[in-house]
Motif scaffolding. Structure first.
Motif, mmCIF file in Angstrom:
data_model
loop_
_atom_site.group_PDB
_atom_site.id
_atom_site.type_symbol
_atom_site.label_atom_id
_atom_site.label_comp_id
_atom_site.label_asym_id
_atom_site.label_seq_id
_atom_site.Cartn_x
_atom_site.Cartn_y
_atom_site.Cartn_z
ATOM 1 N N SER A 82 8.889 -13.466 -9.192
ATOM 2 C CA SER A 82 9.711 -12.325 -8.775
ATOM 3 C C SER A 82 11.174 -12.557 -9.126
ATOM 4 O O SER A 82 11.601 -13.695 -9.351
ATOM 5 C CB SER A 82 9.572 -12.111 -7.265
ATOM 6 N N PRO A 83 11.987 -11.485 -9.177
ATOM 7 C CA PRO A 83 13.426 -11.672 -9.408
ATOM 8 C C PRO A 83 14.069 -12.553 -8.338
ATOM 9 O O PRO A 83 14.978 -13.335 -8.634
ATOM 10 C CB PRO A 83 13.971 -10.241 -9.351
ATOM 11 N N GLU A 84 13.576 -12.445 -7.089
ATOM 12 C CA GLU A 84 14.117 -13.276 -6.012
ATOM 13 C C GLU A 84 13.806 -14.750 -6.251
ATOM 14 O O GLU A 84 14.670 -15.622 -6.072
ATOM 15 C CB GLU A 84 13.544 -12.834 -4.662
ATOM 16 N N GLY A 85 12.570 -15.030 -6.669
ATOM 17 C CA GLY A 85 12.188 -16.409 -6.958
ATOM 18 C C GLY A 85 12.933 -16.967 -8.149
ATOM 19 O O GLY A 85 13.320 -18.143 -8.173
ATOM 20 N N SER A 184 20.875 -19.184 11.609
ATOM 21 C CA SER A 184 20.536 -18.993 10.204
ATOM 22 C C SER A 184 21.613 -18.139 9.563
ATOM 23 O O SER A 184 22.380 -17.454 10.246
ATOM 24 C CB SER A 184 19.162 -18.325 10.045
ATOM 25 N N LEU A 185 21.672 -18.185 8.236
ATOM 26 C CA LEU A 185 22.642 -17.403 7.480
ATOM 27 C C LEU A 185 21.910 -16.416 6.573
ATOM 28 O O LEU A 185 20.838 -16.732 6.048
ATOM 29 C CB LEU A 185 23.511 -18.312 6.617
ATOM 30 N N PRO A 186 22.451 -15.221 6.384
ATOM 31 C CA PRO A 186 21.826 -14.283 5.445
ATOM 32 C C PRO A 186 21.807 -14.880 4.038
ATOM 33 O O PRO A 186 22.811 -15.415 3.576
ATOM 34 C CB PRO A 186 22.750 -13.062 5.513
ATOM 35 N N TYR A 187 20.656 -14.783 3.389
ATOM 36 C CA TYR A 187 20.516 -15.311 2.029
ATOM 37 C C TYR A 187 20.403 -14.163 1.034
ATOM 38 O O TYR A 187 21.201 -14.023 0.124
ATOM 39 C CB TYR A 187 19.305 -16.231 1.950
ATOM 40 N N MET A 188 19.388 -13.324 1.199
ATOM 41 C CA MET A 188 19.285 -12.068 0.445
ATOM 42 C C MET A 188 19.092 -10.966 1.478
ATOM 43 O O MET A 188 18.203 -11.072 2.321
ATOM 44 C CB MET A 188 18.100 -12.085 -0.523
ATOM 45 N N ILE A 189 19.921 -9.943 1.428
ATOM 46 C CA ILE A 189 19.858 -8.923 2.471
ATOM 47 C C ILE A 189 19.573 -7.555 1.874
ATOM 48 O O ILE A 189 19.771 -7.302 0.683
ATOM 49 C CB ILE A 189 21.168 -8.874 3.274
ATOM 50 N N ASP A 190 19.120 -6.662 2.752
ATOM 51 C CA ASP A 190 18.868 -5.272 2.393
ATOM 52 C C ASP A 190 19.209 -4.395 3.581
ATOM 53 O O ASP A 190 19.430 -4.877 4.692
ATOM 54 C CB ASP A 190 17.406 -5.071 1.987
ATOM 55 N N GLU A 366 27.837 -18.334 -5.523
ATOM 56 C CA GLU A 366 26.386 -18.331 -5.699
ATOM 57 C C GLU A 366 25.789 -17.009 -5.230
ATOM 58 O O GLU A 366 24.794 -16.534 -5.791
ATOM 59 C CB GLU A 366 25.766 -19.509 -4.940
ATOM 60 N N ALA A 367 26.375 -16.396 -4.198
ATOM 61 C CA ALA A 367 25.903 -15.084 -3.736
ATOM 62 C C ALA A 367 26.023 -14.052 -4.849
ATOM 63 O O ALA A 367 25.152 -13.179 -5.007
ATOM 64 C CB ALA A 367 26.698 -14.642 -2.514
ATOM 65 N N ALA A 368 27.085 -14.144 -5.647
ATOM 66 C CA ALA A 368 27.248 -13.234 -6.779
ATOM 67 C C ALA A 368 26.177 -13.485 -7.837
ATOM 68 O O ALA A 368 25.601 -12.541 -8.402
ATOM 69 C CB ALA A 368 28.647 -13.407 -7.378
ATOM 70 N N GLU A 369 25.891 -14.757 -8.115
ATOM 71 C CA GLU A 369 24.849 -15.097 -9.094
ATOM 72 C C GLU A 369 23.487 -14.588 -8.618
ATOM 73 O O GLU A 369 22.700 -14.032 -9.396
ATOM 74 C CB GLU A 369 24.806 -16.613 -9.289
ATOM 75 N N ILE A 370 23.199 -14.796 -7.348
ATOM 76 C CA ILE A 370 21.912 -14.373 -6.785
ATOM 77 C C ILE A 370 21.778 -12.855 -6.834
ATOM 78 O O ILE A 370 20.715 -12.317 -7.176
ATOM 79 C CB ILE A 370 21.775 -14.890 -5.339
ATOM 80 N N ALA A 371 22.858 -12.150 -6.502
ATOM 81 C CA ALA A 371 22.824 -10.690 -6.528
ATOM 82 C C ALA A 371 22.541 -10.178 -7.930
ATOM 83 O O ALA A 371 21.735 -9.261 -8.124
ATOM 84 C CB ALA A 371 24.150 -10.137 -6.017
ATOM 85 N N GLN A 372 23.177 -10.771 -8.916
ATOM 86 C CA GLN A 372 23.009 -10.302 -10.287
ATOM 87 C C GLN A 372 21.585 -10.526 -10.787
ATOM 88 O O GLN A 372 21.046 -9.705 -11.535
ATOM 89 C CB GLN A 372 24.008 -11.007 -11.206
ATOM 90 N N SER A 374 18.741 -11.090 -8.726
ATOM 91 C CA SER A 374 17.709 -10.528 -7.852
ATOM 92 C C SER A 374 17.835 -9.030 -7.657
ATOM 93 O O SER A 374 16.839 -8.350 -7.374
ATOM 94 C CB SER A 374 17.778 -11.207 -6.479
ATOM 95 N N GLY A 375 19.049 -8.478 -7.791
ATOM 96 C CA GLY A 375 19.246 -7.055 -7.542
ATOM 97 C C GLY A 375 19.531 -6.731 -6.097
ATOM 98 O O GLY A 375 19.751 -5.567 -5.754
ATOM 99 N N HIS A 376 19.547 -7.728 -5.204
ATOM 100 C CA HIS A 376 19.877 -7.501 -3.802
ATOM 101 C C HIS A 376 21.392 -7.501 -3.626
ATOM 102 O O HIS A 376 22.100 -8.286 -4.264
ATOM 103 C CB HIS A 376 19.264 -8.595 -2.918
ATOM 104 N N PRO A 377 21.913 -6.634 -2.764
ATOM 105 C CA PRO A 377 23.374 -6.600 -2.589
ATOM 106 C C PRO A 377 23.874 -7.874 -1.924
ATOM 107 O O PRO A 377 23.221 -8.404 -1.016
ATOM 108 C CB PRO A 377 23.587 -5.389 -1.667
ATOM 109 N N PRO A 378 25.031 -8.386 -2.348
ATOM 110 C CA PRO A 378 25.586 -9.566 -1.696
ATOM 111 C C PRO A 378 26.185 -9.212 -0.342
ATOM 112 O O PRO A 378 26.430 -8.040 -0.038
ATOM 113 C CB PRO A 378 26.670 -10.021 -2.671
ATOM 114 N N VAL A 379 26.442 -10.223 0.471
ATOM 115 C CA VAL A 379 26.919 -9.990 1.825
ATOM 116 C C VAL A 379 28.354 -9.482 1.851
ATOM 117 O O VAL A 379 28.714 -8.669 2.697
ATOM 118 C CB VAL A 379 26.802 -11.286 2.660
#
Length: 460
Positions: A82-85, A184-190, A366-372, A374-379
């Motif tokens: 998946s994009p998240e993985g 816990s901290l938000p990692y990928m959010i929606d 890293e949140a910016a890298e993950i967002a780009q 995975s497509g999930h919005p960053p915090v």
């Protein structure tokens, strides 16, 4: 005469023998070497080029034994396909490059449901991993079970400035139903938003997406009368139901009865019911079927999560997303849900390597890298500003992020929230099918919610 010849011959032989045994004037005598010879021509014992190796030490080679590293075990439910993985794998590769002394044992443990079952068993058997990435609901249950380390001691916030990230965390931390703190901290959010098809709206002369429930009701009825088909695709998911309640400005409270469902909620649900009776709503129970229907381009609106469409599906369509309509924008509250990351409690070991990993994965860069990926919005807006130069990708992420940026976020990590969502989900089914009018449905929902909260014994 003969006697004279013999004497001459003897004299010749005598002279020849004396020359043969005399010392030679040309050749040196062959003598054994003496000590004086060694002192004049010394034989070196060591080679000069080897001397620096004896006086200048060389760097130690990098250890190859696993015992020379600190190991962090990570369990998660992000499929490698998946994009998240993919985003997680890329992050871990960057992490190990920056922290080569820390080895991350990356373990994909199945879906969220499968992982939650494995984690609950691990809590019982005392064999939890070091770090967990799982749904916010599962993380709340782990916190309630005293299986997670409070992260308050690791977090260093600015005393005079509250960041967006901290603001969301403060909402989440108050929802755990256990000792005060952030576990816990938000990692990928929606969040839940209003998906729409600009092409259909433009064709009908609709210039802007409605922002209030009154505007939304009028727009949907106009679309249905013009097209002769439903204007809104609605999936009666619990998160959608809870987001509709929050859009009315009503939120879980700290005091009994903990969850007020009052006139504002009744107004929102009544709007949904009126649209259903006007044949403006298509109720679809299956998420995949709902996605296929919406991508076919025949229904202009759909209320669903910001994870409803993948990055590839968005890129291949003209679909966009906006915040849910509100009764009062100044009192709007958005639901924040998704994957969280936390550290398991184990007093026998140091948690520093685990926190190093958590801190890295939730950093702004890293949140910016993950967002780009995975497509999930960053915090935070700051992370969003660091997204790459792909304009379409950046606009899409901004749209998703604005679903919850412009209102007060409410964390979904509430003990018992799954049960509450299930009740509210049934409310949507009941009012759209005409089984109950909104007020009766609210009374039924409220009584069930209060029983759930009483069962858990905690405040949401």
């Amino acid at each position: 005469m003969m006697l004279c010849c013999l004497m001459l011959l003897l004299l010749t032989l005598l002279l020849t023998s004396c020359r043969f045994f005399a010392p030679s004037e040309v050749s040196e005598p062959v003598l054994a070497p003496t000590s004086s010879v060694f002192e004049e021509t010394p034989i070196p014992v060591t080679t000069p080029s080897l001397l620096p190796l004896e006086t200048t030490p060389t760097p130690s080679p990098r250890p190859t034994s696993r015992s020379d590293y600190e190991t962090v075990t990570l369990w998660h439910s992000l499929s490698p396909d998946s994009p998240e993985g993919q985003a997680l794998s890329e992050s871990l590769a960057r992490f190990e490059q920056e922290y080569p002394q820390i080895v991350v044992l990356d373990r994909y443990r199945g879906t969220d449901t499968q992982l939650s079952e494995i984690l609950y068993e691990a809590v019982t058997n005392l064999n939890m991993p070091d770090v967990v990435i799982t749904s916010s609901g599962t993380m709340a249950e782990l916190a309630k079970s005293d299986a997670l380390v409070s992260l308050d001691g690791f977090l260093n916030w600015e005393q005079d400035e509250e960041t967006e990230f901290e603001h969301i965390l403060s909402s989440l931390g108050s929802c755990y139903g256990c000792d005060a703190g952030i576990y816990s901290l938000p990692y990928m959010i929606d969040s839940i938003g209003l998906w729409y098809n600009p092409e259909i709206l433009d064709g009908l002369g609709i210039e802007k997406v409605p922002t209030t429930w009154q505007e939304f009701s009028m727009t949907c009825q106009y679309i249905s009368s013009s097209l002769g088909s439903p204007a809104l695709l609605l999936v009666p998911d619990g998160r959608v139901a809870l987001a509709l309640v929050l859009s009315s400005g009503e939120i879980p409270t700290a005091e009994s009865p903990f969850f007020e469902l009052g006139e504002n909620t009744s107004s929102v649900l009544e709007t949904i019911q009126n649209l259903a009776w006007a044949n403006s709503i298509l109720l679809e129970m299956d998420q995949e079927n709902a996605l296929n229907l919406f991508l076919n381009g025949e229904i202009p609106f759909c209320i669903s999560g910001t994870d409803f469409l993948s990055s590839d599906e968005l890129a291949a369509s003209q679909i966009e997303i906006a915040p849910l309509p509100q009764l009062n924008a100044s009192e709007a509250t958005s639901l924040v849900y998704g994957w969280h990351i936390g550290i398991s409690k184990d007093a026998s070991e140091s948690r520093e390597p685990s926190w190093t990993l958590v801190q890295y994965l939730t950093s702004t860069q890293e949140a910016a890298e993950i967002a780009q990926t995975s497509g999930h919005p960053p915090v935070s807006h700051l992370a969003l500003s660091l997204v790459g130069t792909d304009v379409a990708q950046e606009q899409m992420l901004y749209s998703k992020a604005n679903v919850f940026y412009d209102s007060e976020p409410l964390g979904e990590s509430i003990i018992g929230i799954d049960g509450i969502k299930a009740v509210l989900s049934q409310v949507l089914v009941d009012i759209t099918s005409g089984s109950y009018v909104p007020n009766e449905a609210l009374k039924l929902a409220r009584s069930n919610i209060l029983r759930l909260i009483a069962y858990y014994g905690v405040t949401p």
